[in-house]
Design an enzyme around this catalytic site. Structure first.
Site, short mmCIF file in Angstrom:
data_model
loop_
_atom_site.label_atom_id
_atom_site.label_comp_id
_atom_site.label_asym_id
_atom_site.label_seq_id
_atom_site.Cartn_x
_atom_site.Cartn_y
_atom_site.Cartn_z
N MET A 33 5.02 34.43 -3.58
CA MET A 33 4.61 34.76 -4.94
C MET A 33 5.09 33.66 -5.90
O MET A 33 5.20 33.88 -7.11
CB MET A 33 5.17 36.12 -5.36
CG MET A 33 4.62 37.26 -4.49
SD MET A 33 4.57 38.85 -5.32
CE MET A 33 6.28 39.09 -5.71
N ALA A 35 7.65 30.75 -7.70
CA ALA A 35 9.05 30.62 -8.13
C ALA A 35 9.88 30.23 -6.90
O ALA A 35 10.87 30.88 -6.56
CB ALA A 35 9.56 31.91 -8.77
N GLU A 38 14.94 27.37 -2.08
CA GLU A 38 15.24 26.80 -0.76
C GLU A 38 14.83 27.74 0.39
O GLU A 38 14.41 27.29 1.45
CB GLU A 38 16.75 26.46 -0.71
CG GLU A 38 17.25 25.88 0.59
CD GLU A 38 16.42 24.70 1.10
OE1 GLU A 38 15.89 23.92 0.29
OE2 GLU A 38 16.30 24.58 2.34
N HIS A 40 12.16 29.73 0.54
CA HIS A 40 10.74 29.52 0.83
C HIS A 40 10.52 28.19 1.56
O HIS A 40 9.72 28.09 2.48
CB HIS A 40 9.92 29.46 -0.47
CG HIS A 40 9.96 30.73 -1.28
ND1 HIS A 40 10.64 30.83 -2.47
CD2 HIS A 40 9.39 31.94 -1.07
CE1 HIS A 40 10.48 32.05 -2.96
NE2 HIS A 40 9.73 32.75 -2.13
N GLN A 64 1.50 45.20 -5.84
CA GLN A 64 2.80 45.58 -5.24
C GLN A 64 3.88 45.83 -6.29
O GLN A 64 5.03 46.05 -5.96
CB GLN A 64 3.23 44.56 -4.20
CG GLN A 64 3.62 43.19 -4.72
CD GLN A 64 3.87 42.21 -3.59
OE1 GLN A 64 2.94 41.72 -2.95
NE2 GLN A 64 5.13 41.91 -3.31
O1 PAF Z 1 7.52 38.36 -0.10
C1 PAF Z 1 6.66 38.05 -0.95
O2 PAF Z 1 6.78 37.04 -1.65
C2 PAF Z 1 5.43 38.94 -1.14
O3 PAF Z 1 5.75 40.27 -0.96
C3 PAF Z 1 4.26 38.52 -0.23
C4 PAF Z 1 4.58 38.66 1.24
C5 PAF Z 1 3.86 37.08 -0.52
C6 PAF Z 1 3.05 39.42 -0.52
O4 PAF Z 1 2.67 39.35 -1.85
#
Ligand code: PAF
Length: 285
Positions: A33, A35, A38, A40, A64
């Site tokens: 999502m 932002a 490290e 990610h 979500q």
């Molecule tokens: O973990 C996240 O960043 C979100 O829940 C995902 C898996 C990208 C789904 O929107």
């Protein structure tokens, strides 16, 4: 280093991926999502170690977030994220709009029963249906060989594993270890909400879980280890604590109140609010 090419439509995404597949290249996918931190980027690097090409997505998925959650305030910095992705070696960024992901008339919701029901399923009604729906769509759009998710969102990872099996998605779901700051705090985009004072207190959550893991391994009953950890988190100024529980590492069913049965994999998971931030963390026992 130039930023990775950005595609915004499913059609453009599929055109690029078809070219790669035609060349026999394997594809790893890292949904996010944005932002990015490290944690990610470690998922991107894991993807590079497993596949020829890595695709990341950035989509702040509205379905979500609950009505009183932080959708509007969620940090967004696509240009900064693209720079970080390029340094990490990502080959393509998919950054669709909400209209591209949910065109008018969209009416299908994916729900995963069982594993999505306790913990965050209780604390955030509808959250996992939103996650499961968007992840099912993203996995269908990208059709990667491997999709990588952080263990920090451990319940999410288990929900997605179940979803990929149940919907025969034919993708390997890979969990990556939680990236932590030097003081133990799990990296999260939501750490940006912490004040300086809260940031100093935040690592107590990880420390309490780590000590509980040691106690549980030494045979301390589950109920006692949970109560000790909860007391410590509350004493650090967290509140309210949505949950701090020992669960089966696979289906997330409840374990305890006695000592952990030998040979059964457990996981301790917690979610607690500190100021504006809702922090989650978990550890293998
Ligand atoms: O973990 C996240 O960043 C979100 O829940 C995902 C898996 C990208 C789904 O929107």
């Amino acid at each position: 280093m130039p930023s990775p090419p950005v595609v915004r439509s499913v059609a453009d995404l599929r055109a690029t991926l078809a070219g790669w597949r035609g060349e026999g290249l394997s594809i790893a996918f890292v949904p996010t999502m944005g932002a990015l931190h490290e944690g990610h980027l470690s998922l991107v690097r894991l993807g590079l170690s497993r596949c020829d090409r890595v695709v990341a997505s950035i989509f702040v998925n509205p379905t979500q977030f609950g009505p009183s959650e932080d959708l509007a305030a969620y940090p967004r910095d696509e240009a900064g994220d693209a720079g970080k992705l390029s340094v990490a070696g990502c080959h393509l960024l998919f950054a669709p709009s909400a209209a591209e992901m949910y065109p008018p008339g969209a009416a299908t919701v994916v729900t995963v029963s069982g594993v999505s029901e306790p913990l965050d399923g209780q604390a955030r009604p509808g959250h996992f249906a939103g996650v499961a729906t968007v992840v099912a769509k993203l996995l269908n759009q990208v059709r990667p060989d491997v999709a990588i998710f952080g263990e920090k969102d451990y319940q999410q990872l288990q929900v997605i594993r179940r979803l990929a099996i149940d919907l025969d998605l034919g993708v390997e779901i890979l969990g990556a270890p939680t990236a932590r700051a030097a003081d133990g705090l799990a990296l999260s985009s939501r750490n940006a909400y912490l004040t300086e004072d809260e940031r100093r207190r935040a690592p107590e959550l990880a420390a309490a879980l780590a000590d509980a893991v040691l106690a549980l391994r030494a045979g301390v009953p589950v109920a006692e280890a949970e109560a000790q950890a909860l007391g410590r988190v509350q004493a650090a100024g967290f509140g309210p604590v949505d949950y701090l529980e020992v669960r089966d590492a696979g289906d997330l069913s409840r374990m305890g109140p006695g000592p952990l049965p030998p040979g059964r994999a457990g996981r301790i998971l917690a979610a607690a609010r500190l100021g504006r931030a809702r922090l989650i963390d978990n550890m293998a026992i």
